[in-house]
Structure formats: C-alpha cells, structure tokens
Design an enzyme around this catalytic site. Structure first.
Site, PDB file in Angstrom:
ATOM      1  N   TYR A  29       0.860  -1.183   0.000  1.00  0.00           N
ATOM      2  CA  TYR A  29       0.000   0.000   0.000  1.00  0.00           C
ATOM      3  C   TYR A  29       0.902   1.241   0.000  1.00  0.00           C
ATOM      4  CZ  TYR A  29      -4.596   2.074   0.159  1.00  0.00           C
ATOM      5  OH  TYR A  29      -5.745   2.729  -0.184  1.00  0.00           O
ATOM      6  N   LEU A  30       1.720   1.281  -1.029  1.00  0.00           N
ATOM      7  CA  LEU A  30       2.856   2.200  -1.056  1.00  0.00           C
ATOM      8  C   LEU A  30       2.446   3.656  -1.222  1.00  0.00           C
ATOM      9  CD1 LEU A  30       5.234   0.075  -3.314  1.00  0.00           C
ATOM     10  CD2 LEU A  30       5.054   0.093  -0.814  1.00  0.00           C
ATOM     11  N   HIS A  34       7.421   5.402   1.257  1.00  0.00           N
ATOM     12  CA  HIS A  34       8.096   4.201   0.753  1.00  0.00           C
ATOM     13  C   HIS A  34       8.957   4.544  -0.471  1.00  0.00           C
ATOM     14  CE1 HIS A  34       4.286   2.319   2.468  1.00  0.00           C
ATOM     15  NE2 HIS A  34       5.215   1.644   3.105  1.00  0.00           N
ATOM     16  N   GLN A 145      12.716   6.863   9.172  1.00  0.00           N
ATOM     17  CA  GLN A 145      12.775   7.463  10.515  1.00  0.00           C
ATOM     18  C   GLN A 145      11.386   7.497  11.158  1.00  0.00           C
ATOM     19  OE1 GLN A 145      15.164   8.453  12.489  1.00  0.00           O
ATOM     20  NE2 GLN A 145      13.954   9.576  13.997  1.00  0.00           N
TER      21      GLN A 145
END
Ligand code: AMP
Length: 282
Positions: A29-30, A34, A145
């Site tokens: 589910y980019l 990503h 991060q």
C-alpha cells in the site's frame, strides 16, 4: 522489473543482479514515504529489491492484520515507474511454513515505547527482517525514521548477529499539512484526517519550545500533551522523550532526544516522532 514469490526464484534472480544491491522491505500500500526509500536506494545502489509482505507475526491479536490496506496492482505500477529491478512478494506459507518455530528477539531496545504497547511486535519485525535479509542478501537496506524504534531494533540486530548489511535511515515524508505519510492514514475519514495533524502540531511545538531554550523533558511533554488534549478525536497512548542511544525515558534536561508519540485518532493508531538536538534544527 521482475516479480517473484518463492525463495528459490528470488535467489536465482538475486544472483544475477549487479551489486551493490539496495533493499527496501515494505508491507505494501505504497506511498511517497516508501518511494523516497526506493529513490534513495536507486541513487546509491546498482540494483534495487523491494519486498511486499504484510507480516502477520508483528500484529497483535486485537490489531488490524485482516483490514490492513492492500493494493498490489498499484504498488507494482509505482515500483515499475521507480525502476525497481526485483519485487519479492512472498506468501505467508513461504515465510512461515507449517512447523515454523524460530524467532529473533532483540532484547532491551525492543521493550519501551512501541514494544511496551505492542508486546510481540518487535519479535515479529526482527524475525521477518532477519529472514528477508537472509534471502535477499543486500549490501544496503533502507528504513524510515517514521518508525524510529524499528530502525533502532534493526540496527541492533544487524550489529549483534553480524549481518554484512549497511542500514540507512531516511527522513520522514509528510503530507503538506505535516501528517506523516502512512498506509494506515487510509483508515481516516475526512474529520479524522483533519484531526490527525495534531500529532505533528504538537511535535512542532516541542521543537519550537526546545529551540527557544526549554530543555526540560517534563515541560516539553506537557506542551505536547496540552495540544493533543485540545483535539477531541485524539486519544494519547504515550508521549515520550527518550535517549537516542537506548530509548529509555529522559527525566530532566537533555542535549539530544527522540521525541515520539502514539495517538489514536478515532480507531486508527498513528505514531510520529522528531529528534531534538541542541546544536541543530532537530
Ligand atoms: P511499512 O510498509 O509501513 O512497513 O513501511 C516500510 C518502510 O517504509 C519502513 O522502513 C517505514 O519506516 C518506511 N516508511 C513508512 N512511512 C514513511 C514515511 N512517511 N516517511 C519515510 N519512510 C516511511
């Protein structure tokens, strides 16, 4: 771009990839967060491998495994445009066949924060990442991060188990209003989506206060909790200011820290963080 499912197929194609190989593990589910990892991998490596696997062992029994958003066709389209060489989409059976019983547990650093709220979460994460690393054998692996404790756990695992892999942490990518991109943002309705900006608003307020000379953890935490409390749809699970080294909670004044939080917006659990540092923007 090649797409494979089994470990045998993966190993065959991996053998022909030009090195260094950069690897981006995902649950699919980019979004642009990503893709920022993929772009970084492309810029630093000769080949890029991405995995898509919604890892059941990192979800608690009451969590959202069955409803976790999925859109494989769109993901493959985005990865193709990003010139990824190889996408590995293992099934649950490939990763955890009958009789599976081996776990990788990274001890202390997995315990606070997310680990305290999601007891088996990091055991699932470190186990699946170890398996992905063993199969893909990348030279470099890229993490966000956004999931700060996850990167800390993976760095510790890689050092302790002597994986010959360099770990790169990439900055959190945000929507224009500051909300950290996340596959789980898809759960938010319009009203909740607006309310969700409260996480970054409170982190930004802590950063501004820190820059203005407020270096006491307790004061910064109360600045954040006050802002979070002003949003009726937000229910705070934790707000933390912790040591960057070991993620233990900081009580007094500090020179650098991870400032992080988990907040329910309606039924959706969101996490976010920033680093605070005396000498830099943080
Ligand atoms: P996930 O699919 O949520 O498991 O995330 C896969 C990788 O993408 C992890 O290393 C995440 O930390 C990273 N990631 C997720 N959201 C973001 C974001 N907004 N910015 C940067 N990296 C992200």
């Amino acid at each position: 771009m090649l797409t494979v499912e089994t470990i045998d197929e993966l190993r065959t194609i991996r053998g022909s990839l030009e090195e260094p190989v950069g690897f981006v593990p995902t649950m699919g589910y980019l979004h642009d967060g990503h893709l920022s990892l993929v772009r970084r991998a492309s810029s630093e490596c000769a080949s890029v491998v991405v995995s898509i696997f919604v890892n059941p062992t990192q979800f608690g029994p009451q969590e959202d495994l069955s409803s976790y958003p999925r859109d494989l066709d769109k993901d493959l389209h985005l990865l193709k445009n990003a010139q990824v060489d190889l996408v590995w989409i293992p099934t649950q059976d490939v990763m955890y066949p009958d009789g599976y019983q081996t776990w990788v547990v990274v001890d202390k650093i997995s315990r606070p924060l997310e680990g305290a709220m999601r007891p088996a979460h990091f055991r699932g994460v470190s186990t699946v990442v170890a398996k992905l690393f063993n199969a893909v054998q990348p030279q470099v692996a890229y993490f966000g991060q956004k999931d700060a404790q996850q990167v800390a756990v993976i760095r510790c695992m890689v050092a302790d188990l002597n994986f010959p892999i360099r770990i790169v942490t990439c900055p959190t990518i945000r929507d224009p209003d500051g909300l950290a991109m996340s596959s789980r943002n898809a759960y938010l309705n319009q009203e909740e989506r607006k309310a969700a900006t409260v996480l970054y608003r409170s982190l930004t307020a802590a950063r501004e206060a820190y820059k203005a000379g407020v270096h006491e953890a307790i004061t910064l935490k109360s600045i954040m909790t006050d802002i979070l409390a002003s949003e009726p749809l937000a229910h705070v699970q934790y707000v933390s200011i912790a040591s960057l080294d070991n993620l233990t909670e900081i009580e007094g004044v500090f020179d650098e820290a991870l400032c992080s939080m988990a907040v329910f917006i309606g039924k959706t659990r969101l996490i976010d963080n920033i680093e605070l540092r005396k000498e830099s923007e943080g």
